[in-house]
Design a protein around this motif. Structure first.
Motif, mmCIF file in Angstrom:
data_model
loop_
_atom_site.group_PDB
_atom_site.id
_atom_site.type_symbol
_atom_site.label_atom_id
_atom_site.label_comp_id
_atom_site.label_asym_id
_atom_site.label_seq_id
_atom_site.Cartn_x
_atom_site.Cartn_y
_atom_site.Cartn_z
ATOM 1 N N CYS A 103 0.817 -1.200 -0.011
ATOM 2 C CA CYS A 103 -0.107 0.034 -0.007
ATOM 3 C C CYS A 103 0.863 1.103 -0.125
ATOM 4 C CB CYS A 103 -0.949 -0.014 1.179
ATOM 5 S SG CYS A 103 -2.193 1.436 1.281
ATOM 6 N N GLY A 104 0.946 1.954 -1.193
ATOM 7 C CA GLY A 104 1.682 3.166 -1.378
ATOM 8 C C GLY A 104 1.911 3.541 -2.693
ATOM 9 N N ASP A 105 2.559 4.503 -2.729
ATOM 10 C CA ASP A 105 2.524 5.148 -4.117
ATOM 11 C C ASP A 105 3.562 4.370 -5.223
ATOM 12 O OD1 ASP A 105 3.226 6.902 -6.378
ATOM 13 O OD2 ASP A 105 3.896 8.706 -5.211
ATOM 14 N N PHE A 106 3.008 4.013 -6.227
ATOM 15 C CA PHE A 106 3.690 3.017 -7.078
ATOM 16 C C PHE A 106 4.964 3.734 -7.563
ATOM 17 C CE2 PHE A 106 4.754 2.829 -11.675
ATOM 18 C CZ PHE A 106 4.957 1.483 -11.825
ATOM 19 N N PRO A 111 13.996 -0.658 -8.338
ATOM 20 C CA PRO A 111 14.435 -1.950 -8.993
ATOM 21 C C PRO A 111 14.585 -2.993 -7.800
ATOM 22 C CG PRO A 111 15.505 0.004 -10.022
ATOM 23 C CD PRO A 111 14.948 0.357 -8.778
ATOM 24 N N ASP A 112 15.073 -2.759 -6.686
ATOM 25 C CA ASP A 112 15.323 -3.966 -5.703
ATOM 26 C C ASP A 112 13.982 -4.348 -5.416
ATOM 27 O OD1 ASP A 112 18.141 -3.673 -5.897
ATOM 28 O OD2 ASP A 112 18.239 -2.762 -4.030
ATOM 29 N N ASP A 113 13.023 -3.661 -5.298
ATOM 30 C CA ASP A 113 11.591 -4.018 -4.941
ATOM 31 C C ASP A 113 11.258 -5.196 -5.799
ATOM 32 O OD1 ASP A 113 11.705 -2.491 -2.701
ATOM 33 O OD2 ASP A 113 10.498 -0.922 -4.024
ATOM 34 N N VAL A 144 12.058 0.229 -13.493
ATOM 35 C CA VAL A 144 12.373 -0.507 -12.371
ATOM 36 C C VAL A 144 12.247 -1.946 -12.799
ATOM 37 C CG1 VAL A 144 11.514 1.304 -10.878
ATOM 38 C CG2 VAL A 144 9.949 -0.360 -11.751
ATOM 39 N N LEU A 145 11.623 -2.521 -13.981
ATOM 40 C CA LEU A 145 11.548 -3.726 -14.165
ATOM 41 C C LEU A 145 13.037 -4.460 -14.614
ATOM 42 C CD1 LEU A 145 8.350 -4.104 -16.376
ATOM 43 C CD2 LEU A 145 8.503 -4.807 -13.779
ATOM 44 N N PRO A 146 13.014 -5.590 -14.134
ATOM 45 C CA PRO A 146 14.271 -6.459 -14.783
ATOM 46 C C PRO A 146 14.324 -6.528 -16.352
ATOM 47 C CG PRO A 146 12.986 -7.789 -13.311
ATOM 48 C CD PRO A 146 12.461 -6.370 -13.114
ATOM 49 N N ASP A 147 15.196 -7.086 -16.898
ATOM 50 C CA ASP A 147 15.231 -6.982 -18.488
ATOM 51 C C ASP A 147 14.289 -8.169 -18.654
ATOM 52 O OD1 ASP A 147 16.976 -4.775 -18.598
ATOM 53 O OD2 ASP A 147 18.488 -5.947 -18.983
#
Length: 219
Positions: A103-106, A111-113, A144-147
């Motif tokens: 729950c929070g701001d996208f 990236p680690d998340d 943020v997404l991995p490749d």
């Protein structure tokens, strides 16, 4: 669109974007996305979509990102399921086994998340945002997404001004403008919005088109 807009929508239960059932395009096209069947799935701006239970029940760890604590609480309460709540910053985490709602701001995701994410399901994130925020959303998601991550994206297009968004109309061309530099885009399906579609009837929308895309990161 400020946070207060969405908090007010959930507070007053003005959530016409909530389907209440598993999305048919997810049901039909998800098998085309899956490789191992155990990939972690990111669901941005997830609300309380039942789609997340559908993904979880099929063996996927699921990470939903949602601004509203009302939506997060309702999601588990309506399924009569308890969640462990871990207060933290920038996300309060609601955890049930391998299904988590943060729950929070996208835009606070880093990236680690999401380094473990391999699939993304977007039915109601891109179309929930006005044009400027759509650009910001696409850029942040890409960053943020991995490749290895791939995206199943569902959009809605209708004549400009036919209704007041959200959901907003997103043309196919805009999908290519937003994601085409970084992703190969496969346009899987175009389907006219049926006049007896619950959303169309509720909002008085007489014409519209839903599209399904598969996005794969370019080498």
């Amino acid at each position: 669109m400020e946070h207060e807009f969405w908090h007010a929508r959930w507070k007053h239960q003005e959530i016409g974007f909530h389907e209440g059932t598993v999305n048919r395009y997810l049901h039909d096209h998800w098998p085309e996305m899956v490789q191992t069947g155990t990939e972690t799935v990111l669901v941005p701006l997830c609300g309380k979509a039942k789609d997340m239970w559908w993904l979880y029940d099929r063996g996927h760890p699921v990470l939903g990102i949602e601004l509203s604590p009302i939506a997060c609480k309702d999601f588990f309460e309506e399924a009569e399921t308890k969640a462990l709540v871990q207060p933290a910053q920038p996300f309060i985490r609601y955890i049930h086994d391998e299904l988590q709602l943060w729950c929070g701001d996208f835009f606070q995701l880093v990236p680690d998340d999401v380094e473990h994410v391999r699939l993304v399901y977007d039915r109601a994130a891109l179309i929930a945002l006005p044009p400027k925020m759509r650009r910001d959303y696409a850029e942040h998601l890409t960053a943020v997404l991995p490749d290895q991550a791939r995206i199943l994206l569902i959009t809605l297009d209708y004549e400009e001004g036919a209704i007041k968004g959200p959901p907003f109309n997103v043309a196919d061309e805009e999908v290519h403008q937003l994601f085409g530099e970084d992703f190969e885009i496969e346009h899987v399906l175009t389907n006219p919005l049926e006049k007896d579609h619950p959303f169309a009837k509720r909002r008085g929308l007489t014409e519209g088109v839903e599209s399904v895309f598969k996005l794969t990161r370019k080498d």
